[in-house]
Design an enzyme around this catalytic site. Structure first.
Site, short mmCIF file in Angstrom:
data_model
loop_
_atom_site.label_atom_id
_atom_site.label_comp_id
_atom_site.label_asym_id
_atom_site.label_seq_id
_atom_site.Cartn_x
_atom_site.Cartn_y
_atom_site.Cartn_z
N SER A 243 35.64 40.86 36.12
CA SER A 243 36.69 40.79 37.13
C SER A 243 37.24 42.20 37.37
O SER A 243 36.80 43.16 36.73
CB SER A 243 37.80 39.87 36.67
OG SER A 243 38.56 40.52 35.66
N LYS A 244 38.20 42.27 38.26
CA LYS A 244 38.81 43.56 38.62
C LYS A 244 39.29 44.35 37.40
O LYS A 244 39.29 45.57 37.42
CB LYS A 244 40.00 43.32 39.55
CG LYS A 244 39.61 43.02 40.97
CD LYS A 244 40.59 43.67 41.95
CE LYS A 244 40.09 43.59 43.37
NZ LYS A 244 40.15 42.24 43.92
N ARG A 245 39.70 43.63 36.36
CA ARG A 245 40.19 44.32 35.16
C ARG A 245 39.14 45.27 34.60
O ARG A 245 39.44 46.23 33.92
CB ARG A 245 40.52 43.31 34.06
CG ARG A 245 41.81 42.56 34.25
CD ARG A 245 42.02 41.59 33.11
NE ARG A 245 40.98 40.57 33.07
CZ ARG A 245 40.19 40.34 32.04
NH1 ARG A 245 40.30 41.05 30.95
NH2 ARG A 245 39.28 39.39 32.09
N GLY A 247 37.17 47.17 36.24
CA GLY A 247 36.82 48.24 37.17
C GLY A 247 36.39 47.63 38.49
O GLY A 247 36.60 46.44 38.73
#
Ligand code: GLU
Length: 467
Positions: A243-245, A247
Site C-alpha cells: 500500500s501507499k505506506r 512508497g
C-alpha cells in the site's frame, strides 16, 4: 482443459484507480506470455462500475502501459460499449432455461438471509424463484439470476495454484443482470472472455473466488473453459499487503522518480517469476524465458531498494548517448538546458556510477550545467572561510598559467599549492575547491571534475567563491 488454440490473453483493469504495481505485474505477465507464445495481448477496460470508473483513471492506465511499452494488439475495449452483447447473452440463457427472473425484494432477501443464518445455514440465495415460471407483473423490479447446477463440484487446474475444487453447494444462483438491466461483473467478464476467445486468464489471486462461478457460466454458454493462472499477492517488506505506506504504488510515480521502463519491467517480472538466479533481464530475455508454470502461490515482496538496484544496473548498460537521452527530461525539470552536448555527455559519464535513478543522476550532474553554483550553506561555512579562500587564490593563479588543461597538470598545480601553503592533508585544499565548483562536499574525483568543467568555468567559479 488443455487448449491448443493460439494464445489469446487479456489485461482487464477497472479504471477505478491508478495502474499500481500489482496491476502492472498482471499486465506484464499477460504481455510476456502472449509475446513468448506469439499470441495476442488484449486490453480491456472494465468500466461497468460507473460510479467509481473515470476517464482520468483510464488515461492514467493507458499512460502507464505506454510508458512501460507493453503494446497491446487489440483494444482498448470498453465494457460500457458492449452492453448489447451482454444483453444478448442474458436473453440466450433465459431462453435456454439457464437463467430466470427473480422477483424477491431486497427486504425479503434480507429476512430470509437472517433466518438462514439463525438456523446455522449458509446465507446464500435460497432459490425461491428458480421454478416459479414467468410472471407478467413486477418485471421491471425483477433481476435475472443464473440457474446454477445444484450437484457435484467445479474443478479446475490453476497454473499457479494446482487443482482447485469447489462444491456447487457453495455457489448460489448469482445475479447476472440487475433490475435496471445492467449486467454484473462476473457475467461481463465471462461474456468478454468468451467472445474475445481468451485462452488463458492470468490475473491476481484476489479473483480466485470468482473463478468457480465464472466456470459455471462458461459451461452454460458452451464455451471451453480457459486455463487460469492466479498470481500471488504482492506484499510490502513488512509482509503486509502493498500500500501507499510502502512508497509509491502507482507506476507513473516510478517514471517521475526516474526509473527506466525496462528496469521496472525487469523488477516487476521478478515478483513471482524467476529464471535460475538471474536478476537482470532485458525485455527480449524476459519474453524468451518467461514461463507461467514456475510461478507458485507464495506472495512476493516489493522492495524499493532492490527495485532501485535493478534500475541502476539497467542504467549502467546504456550507452552514454542513450543515458543522456533518458536523463534529459529530468535535467530540464531542474530548469536546465543542454546546450553543449559533448560537455553534457562527459559530465553525465563522470557521475553515472553514483546515480541510481535518472532523477538522481540529473540532480548530481546539475552542478556542471548551472551558470551559477548553488551553494550548500554548511559546506560554504566550513570550507569557504578566509583560509579556504586564500588557498583558492593561490591555486587560481597556478591554474591560470597552466599550459595545457588536463587532469594531470591540474594535479601538479594542486601539489605545488599544497606544498607552498604547507597544507598537510590534500582534503584541506580539495574541499574548498569542491565547494567552490560544485556547491557541496561530494563529487567525483576533483581533478576529473575540473578537467571536464574546463578552465573558463573553473576560474569563474573560483572568482565567485573568493568574492
Ligand atoms: N477488472 C478486474 C480488476 O481490475 C480484473 C478482472 C479479471 O482479470 O478477470 O481487478
Amino acid at each position: 482443459m488443455k487448449n491448443n488454440n493460439p494464445v489469446r490473453v487479456r489485461f482487464a483493469p477497472s479504471p477505478t484507480g491508478h495502474l499500481h504495481i500489482g496491476g502492472a505485474r498482471t499486465a506484464l505477465f499477460n504481455y510476456l506470455f502472449a509475446r513468448h507464445h506469439k499470441g495476442t495481448f488484449i486490453l480491456r477496460i472494465e468500466d461497468t462500475d460507473k460510479e467509481r470508473s473515470t476517464q482520468e483513471f483510464t488515461d492514467f492506465i493507458l499512460k502507464g502501459m505506454e510508458w512501460l511499452e507493453m503494446e497491446w494488439d487489440e483494444g482498448p475495449f470498453h465494457q460500457t460499449e458492449r452492453f448489447d452483447l451482454y444483453k444478448e447473452h442474458v436473453e440466450k440463457l433465459l431462453k435456454e432455461g439457464k437463467a430466470y427472473r427473480c422477483y424477491c425484494t431486497a427486504e425479503e432477501l434480507e429476512a430470509r438471509r437472517k433466518a438462514a443464518m439463525a438456523a446455522g445455514k449458509k446465507p446464500k440465495y435460497d432459490g425461491k424463484c428458480r421454478n416459479i415460471g414467468h410472471r407478467t407483473s413486477d418485471i421491471e423490479k425483477s433481476c435475472i439470476r443464473f440457474k446454477a447446477p445444484l450437484e457435484g463440484a467445479v474443478t479446475f487446474d490453476d497454473i499457479c495454484r494446482g487443482t482447485i475444487t469447489v462444491n456447487r453447494e457453495e455457489l448460489d444462483d448469482m445475479i447476472i443482470a440487475r433490475s435496471d438491466g445492467t449486467p454484473t461483473y462476473n457475467f461481463t467478464v465471462v461474456v468478454d472472455d468468451v467472445t474475445m476467445h481468451i485462452t488463458h486468464v492470468i490475473r491476481g489471486d484476489d479473483h480466485l473466488n470468482n473463478t468457480p462461478r465464472q466456470i459455471q457460466l462458461y459451461d452454460a454458454l458452451n464455451y471451453p473453459t480457459p486455463q487460469f493462472a492466479h498470481l500471488p499477492m504482492i506484499l510490502g517488506p513488512d509482509k503486509q499487503k502493498l500500500s501507499k505506506r510502502h512508497g509509491a504504488v502507482s507506476v507513473v510515480e516510478y517514471q517521475k522518480l526516474g526509473f527506466l521502463p525496462d528496469a521496472m519491467l525487469n523488477y516487476l517480472a521478478r515478483l513471482g517469476w524467476s529464471h535460475g538466479d538471474q536478476e537482470i533481464f532485458t525485455k527480449e530475455e524476459l519474453i524468451e524465458k518467461f514461463d507461467l508454470s514456475v510461478i507458485g502461490k507464495s506472495p512476493s515482496v516489493f522492495d524499493i531498494e532492490k527495485c532501485t538496484w535493478v534500475n541502476s544496473q539497467h542504467m549502467l548498460k546504456l550507452s552514454p548517448e542513450e543515458l543522456l537521452q533518458w536523463t534529459t527530461p529530468y535535467i530540464e525539470e531542474l530548469g536546465l538546458q543542454i546546450t553543449d552536448k559533448p560537455y553534457a555527455l562527459k559530465a553525465l559519464c563522470s557521475e553515472r556510477e553514483r546515480g541510481k535513478t535518472l532523477k538522481e543522476l540529473a540532480e548530481i550532474t546539475a552542478f556542471y550545467l548551472r551558470d551559477e553554483v548553488l551553494w550548500h550553506e554548511p559546506a560554504v561555512e566550513k570550507w569557504l572561510n578566509t583560509e579556504g579562500k586564500n588557498r583558492l587564490s593561490l591555486l587560481q593563479k597556478k591554474l591560470s598559467s597552466l599550459s595545457e588543461w588536463s587532469a594531470a597538470n591540474i594535479k601538479t598545480a594542486f601539489e605545488e599549492t599544497q606544498k607552498e601553503l604547507g597544507i598537510v592533508k590534500m582534503v584541506d585544499l580539495a574541499q574548498p575547491v569542491r565547494v567552490a565548483l560544485t556547491g557541496t562536499t561530494v563529487s567525483p574525483g576533483i581533478f576529473e571534475v575540473m578537467e571536464i568543467l574546463g578552465r573558463e568555468r573553473v576560474l569563474q567559479r573560483f572568482a565567485r567563491a573568493i568574492r
